[in-house]
Scaffold this motif. Structure first.
Motif, PDB file in Angstrom:
ATOM      1  N   PHE A 164       0.840  -1.201   0.000  1.00 18.24           N
ATOM      2  CA  PHE A 164       0.000   0.000   0.000  1.00 18.24           C
ATOM      3  C   PHE A 164       0.876   1.253   0.000  1.00 18.24           C
ATOM      4  CE2 PHE A 164      -2.613   3.239   2.128  1.00 18.24           C
ATOM      5  CZ  PHE A 164      -3.777   3.169   1.373  1.00 18.24           C
ATOM      6  N   LYS A 165       1.935   1.254   0.797  1.00 14.91           N
ATOM      7  CA  LYS A 165       2.860   2.387   0.816  1.00 14.91           C
ATOM      8  C   LYS A 165       3.530   2.571  -0.548  1.00 14.91           C
ATOM      9  CE  LYS A 165       4.214   2.941   5.654  1.00 14.91           C
ATOM     10  NZ  LYS A 165       3.054   2.247   6.238  1.00 14.91           N
ATOM     11  N   ILE A 166       3.975   1.468  -1.131  1.00 10.03           N
ATOM     12  CA  ILE A 166       4.619   1.545  -2.448  1.00 10.03           C
ATOM     13  C   ILE A 166       3.639   2.087  -3.482  1.00 10.03           C
ATOM     14  CG2 ILE A 166       5.653   0.178  -4.307  1.00 10.03           C
ATOM     15  CD1 ILE A 166       6.742  -1.696  -2.074  1.00 10.03           C
ATOM     16  N   ALA A 167       2.379   1.638  -3.387  1.00 10.89           N
ATOM     17  CA  ALA A 167       1.348   2.130  -4.309  1.00 10.89           C
ATOM     18  C   ALA A 167       1.176   3.641  -4.167  1.00 10.89           C
ATOM     19  CB  ALA A 167       0.022   1.422  -4.042  1.00 10.89           C
ATOM     20  N   LEU A 168       1.130   4.122  -2.936  1.00 10.68           N
ATOM     21  CA  LEU A 168       0.945   5.563  -2.724  1.00 10.68           C
ATOM     22  C   LEU A 168       2.149   6.363  -3.200  1.00 10.68           C
ATOM     23  CD1 LEU A 168      -0.828   5.750   0.745  1.00 10.68           C
ATOM     24  CD2 LEU A 168      -1.836   5.859  -1.534  1.00 10.68           C
ATOM     25  N   LEU A 169       3.344   5.804  -3.053  1.00 13.00           N
ATOM     26  CA  LEU A 169       4.523   6.484  -3.588  1.00 13.00           C
ATOM     27  C   LEU A 169       4.376   6.689  -5.095  1.00 13.00           C
ATOM     28  CD1 LEU A 169       7.461   4.729  -1.669  1.00 13.00           C
ATOM     29  CD2 LEU A 169       6.725   7.102  -1.433  1.00 13.00           C
ATOM     30  N   HIS A 170       3.970   5.617  -5.794  1.00 10.73           N
ATOM     31  CA  HIS A 170       3.767   5.735  -7.247  1.00 10.73           C
ATOM     32  C   HIS A 170       2.673   6.740  -7.574  1.00 10.73           C
ATOM     33  CE1 HIS A 170       6.540   2.726  -8.751  1.00 10.73           C
ATOM     34  NE2 HIS A 170       6.093   1.835  -7.873  1.00 10.73           N
ATOM     35  N   GLU A 171       1.576   6.688  -6.837  1.00  4.18           N
ATOM     36  CA  GLU A 171       0.457   7.596  -7.110  1.00  4.18           C
ATOM     37  C   GLU A 171       0.877   9.048  -6.881  1.00  4.18           C
ATOM     38  OE1 GLU A 171      -3.331   6.858  -7.040  1.00  4.18           O
ATOM     39  OE2 GLU A 171      -3.003   4.779  -7.668  1.00  4.18           O
ATOM     40  N   HIS A 172       1.577   9.296  -5.783  1.00  9.16           N
ATOM     41  CA  HIS A 172       2.015  10.661  -5.485  1.00  9.16           C
ATOM     42  C   HIS A 172       3.027  11.158  -6.506  1.00  9.16           C
ATOM     43  CE1 HIS A 172       0.889  10.084  -0.958  1.00  9.16           C
ATOM     44  NE2 HIS A 172      -0.156  10.116  -1.753  1.00  9.16           N
ATOM     45  N   TRP A 173       3.739  10.220  -7.149  1.00  8.91           N
ATOM     46  CA  TRP A 173       4.720  10.596  -8.165  1.00  8.91           C
ATOM     47  C   TRP A 173       4.086  10.735  -9.550  1.00  8.91           C
ATOM     48  CZ3 TRP A 173       8.876  13.096  -7.674  1.00  8.91           C
ATOM     49  CH2 TRP A 173       9.873  13.099  -8.642  1.00  8.91           C
ATOM     50  N   GLY A 174       2.819  10.332  -9.654  1.00  9.10           N
ATOM     51  CA  GLY A 174       2.101  10.499 -10.915  1.00  9.10           C
ATOM     52  C   GLY A 174       1.926   9.236 -11.726  1.00  9.10           C
ATOM     53  N   ASP A 175       2.482   8.109 -11.237  1.00 13.70           N
ATOM     54  CA  ASP A 175       2.327   6.837 -11.955  1.00 13.70           C
ATOM     55  C   ASP A 175       1.077   6.141 -11.410  1.00 13.70           C
ATOM     56  OD1 ASP A 175       2.523   4.446 -13.271  1.00 13.70           O
ATOM     57  OD2 ASP A 175       4.649   4.120 -12.789  1.00 13.70           O
ATOM     58  N   VAL A 176      -0.072   6.640 -11.827  1.00 11.69           N
ATOM     59  CA  VAL A 176      -1.335   6.174 -11.267  1.00 11.69           C
ATOM     60  C   VAL A 176      -1.609   4.717 -11.635  1.00 11.69           C
ATOM     61  CG1 VAL A 176      -3.829   6.548 -11.228  1.00 11.69           C
ATOM     62  CG2 VAL A 176      -2.270   8.510 -11.244  1.00 11.69           C
ATOM     63  N   ALA A 177      -1.280   4.329 -12.852  1.00 10.30           N
ATOM     64  CA  ALA A 177      -1.567   2.960 -13.294  1.00 10.30           C
ATOM     65  C   ALA A 177      -0.828   1.940 -12.432  1.00 10.30           C
ATOM     66  CB  ALA A 177      -1.172   2.794 -14.759  1.00 10.30           C
ATOM     67  N   ARG A 178       0.439   2.199 -12.179  1.00  5.26           N
ATOM     68  CA  ARG A 178       1.212   1.265 -11.367  1.00  5.26           C
ATOM     69  C   ARG A 178       0.713   1.259  -9.920  1.00  5.26           C
ATOM     70  NH1 ARG A 178       7.750   0.738 -11.913  1.00  5.26           N
ATOM     71  NH2 ARG A 178       7.979  -1.267 -10.848  1.00  5.26           N
ATOM     72  N   GLY A 179       0.380   2.450  -9.437  1.00  3.59           N
ATOM     73  CA  GLY A 179      -0.144   2.536  -8.082  1.00  3.59           C
ATOM     74  C   GLY A 179      -1.461   1.800  -7.936  1.00  3.59           C
ATOM     75  N   ASP A 180      -2.335   1.973  -8.905  1.00  2.31           N
ATOM     76  CA  ASP A 180      -3.649   1.325  -8.844  1.00  2.31           C
ATOM     77  C   ASP A 180      -3.532  -0.195  -8.821  1.00  2.31           C
ATOM     78  OD1 ASP A 180      -4.951   3.706  -8.735  1.00  2.31           O
ATOM     79  OD2 ASP A 180      -5.676   3.692 -10.807  1.00  2.31           O
ATOM     80  N   ALA A 181      -2.563  -0.722  -9.562  1.00  5.46           N
ATOM     81  CA  ALA A 181      -2.389  -2.180  -9.596  1.00  5.46           C
ATOM     82  C   ALA A 181      -2.030  -2.713  -8.215  1.00  5.46           C
ATOM     83  CB  ALA A 181      -1.312  -2.549 -10.610  1.00  5.46           C
ATOM     84  N   LEU A 182      -1.153  -2.005  -7.509  1.00  5.65           N
ATOM     85  CA  LEU A 182      -0.769  -2.433  -6.165  1.00  5.65           C
ATOM     86  C   LEU A 182      -1.900  -2.205  -5.165  1.00  5.65           C
ATOM     87  CD1 LEU A 182       2.917  -1.169  -6.055  1.00  5.65           C
ATOM     88  CD2 LEU A 182       2.176  -3.543  -5.768  1.00  5.65           C
ATOM     89  N   LEU A 183      -2.651  -1.143  -5.346  1.00 12.23           N
ATOM     90  CA  LEU A 183      -3.794  -0.903  -4.464  1.00 12.23           C
ATOM     91  C   LEU A 183      -4.834  -2.009  -4.608  1.00 12.23           C
ATOM     92  CD1 LEU A 183      -4.314   2.951  -4.853  1.00 12.23           C
ATOM     93  CD2 LEU A 183      -3.412   1.743  -2.862  1.00 12.23           C
ATOM     94  N   ALA A 184      -5.016  -2.474  -5.836  1.00 10.59           N
ATOM     95  CA  ALA A 184      -6.017  -3.517  -6.093  1.00 10.59           C
ATOM     96  C   ALA A 184      -5.689  -4.810  -5.362  1.00 10.59           C
ATOM     97  CB  ALA A 184      -6.123  -3.769  -7.593  1.00 10.59           C
ATOM     98  N   SER A 185      -4.400  -5.074  -5.169  1.00 10.77           N
ATOM     99  CA  SER A 185      -4.018  -6.315  -4.482  1.00 10.77           C
ATOM    100  C   SER A 185      -3.888  -6.132  -2.972  1.00 10.77           C
ATOM    101  CB  SER A 185      -2.688  -6.834  -5.046  1.00 10.77           C
ATOM    102  OG  SER A 185      -1.644  -5.894  -4.822  1.00 10.77           O
ATOM    103  N   SER A 186      -3.552  -4.930  -2.520  1.00 10.71           N
ATOM    104  CA  SER A 186      -3.306  -4.728  -1.088  1.00 10.71           C
ATOM    105  C   SER A 186      -4.552  -4.330  -0.303  1.00 10.71           C
ATOM    106  CB  SER A 186      -2.223  -3.665  -0.887  1.00 10.71           C
ATOM    107  OG  SER A 186      -2.609  -2.421  -1.437  1.00 10.71           O
TER     108      SER A 186
END
Length: 202
Positions: A164-186
């Protein structure tokens, strides 16, 4: 004066009472340091933090739990002041003490390291991030990979919290697609933990 008075009175009573009183004196100084910090007087808080750590170490030795807690508090204060290098040094010292107490693979120290790096990335000072995305991501991912090792015995919910933390790092950096994938699993794992309180891991 209001910031100083009450802790000063407590400290005066505690001094000279042996190791147990020395620890209470260190706690009183920790309170005083935080009061100065909240009053935007970190210049006064810093030497008090440092003295409180020294008192705790002299009372409990190099593995003092109180010294660790005060050190982490000081590191966070330094971070809030934008003093990143000093904050990192203080965190490193506190984490080293944690691992000296509980072993090099201490999960608690790893979780503190991940949380502090995540918080540092999300802290801005004078409109600038305190650490780079690459540094923050590398730190959290390194800890996450360690939790996958068979010897770690880390609960699934802890691994999900790291994802979840890694997902938020990606989202805050603008990589929403990668963040969303990790959010979906966590998120499902974390939600199940929240909905089943008797099995909460933290």
């Amino acid at each position: 004066d209001a910031v100083r008075s009450e802790p000063d009175k407590v400290d005066a009573v505690l001094k000279g009472g042996g190791d147990s009183m020395a620890l209470e004196s260190a706690r009183a100084e920790w309170v005083r340091a935080r009061l100065f910090q909240r009053a935007n007087r970190f210049d006064l808080a810093l030497p008090i933090y440092e003295h409180a750590i020294d008192v705790a170490l002299r009372a409990e030795g190099p593995q003092s739990r109180l010294a660790i807690d005060i050190g982490l508090s000081l590191a966070r204060g330094l971070r809030e002041m934008g003093r990143v290098d000093a904050s990192k040094r203080q965190f490193a010292a506190a984490l080293a003490m944690m691992r000296a107490v509980a072993g090099p693979d201490d999960m608690g120290a790893a979780l503190v390291e991940a949380e502090e790096m995540f918080s540092t990335f999300n802290t801005a000072f004078q409109s600038r991030r305190l650490v780079s995305f690459d540094e923050a991501l590398a730190t959290v991912e390194r800890i996450r990979k360690r939790f996958d090792e068979p010897s770690s015995h880390v609960p699934e919910v802890i691994r999900a919290a790291m994802d979840f933390k890694i997902a938020l790092l990606h989202e805050h950096w603008g990589d929403v697609a990668r963040g969303d994938a990790l959010l979906a699993s966590s998120i499902p794992v974390l939600r199940a933990q929240t909905e089943d309180p008797p099995t909460r891991a933290f």
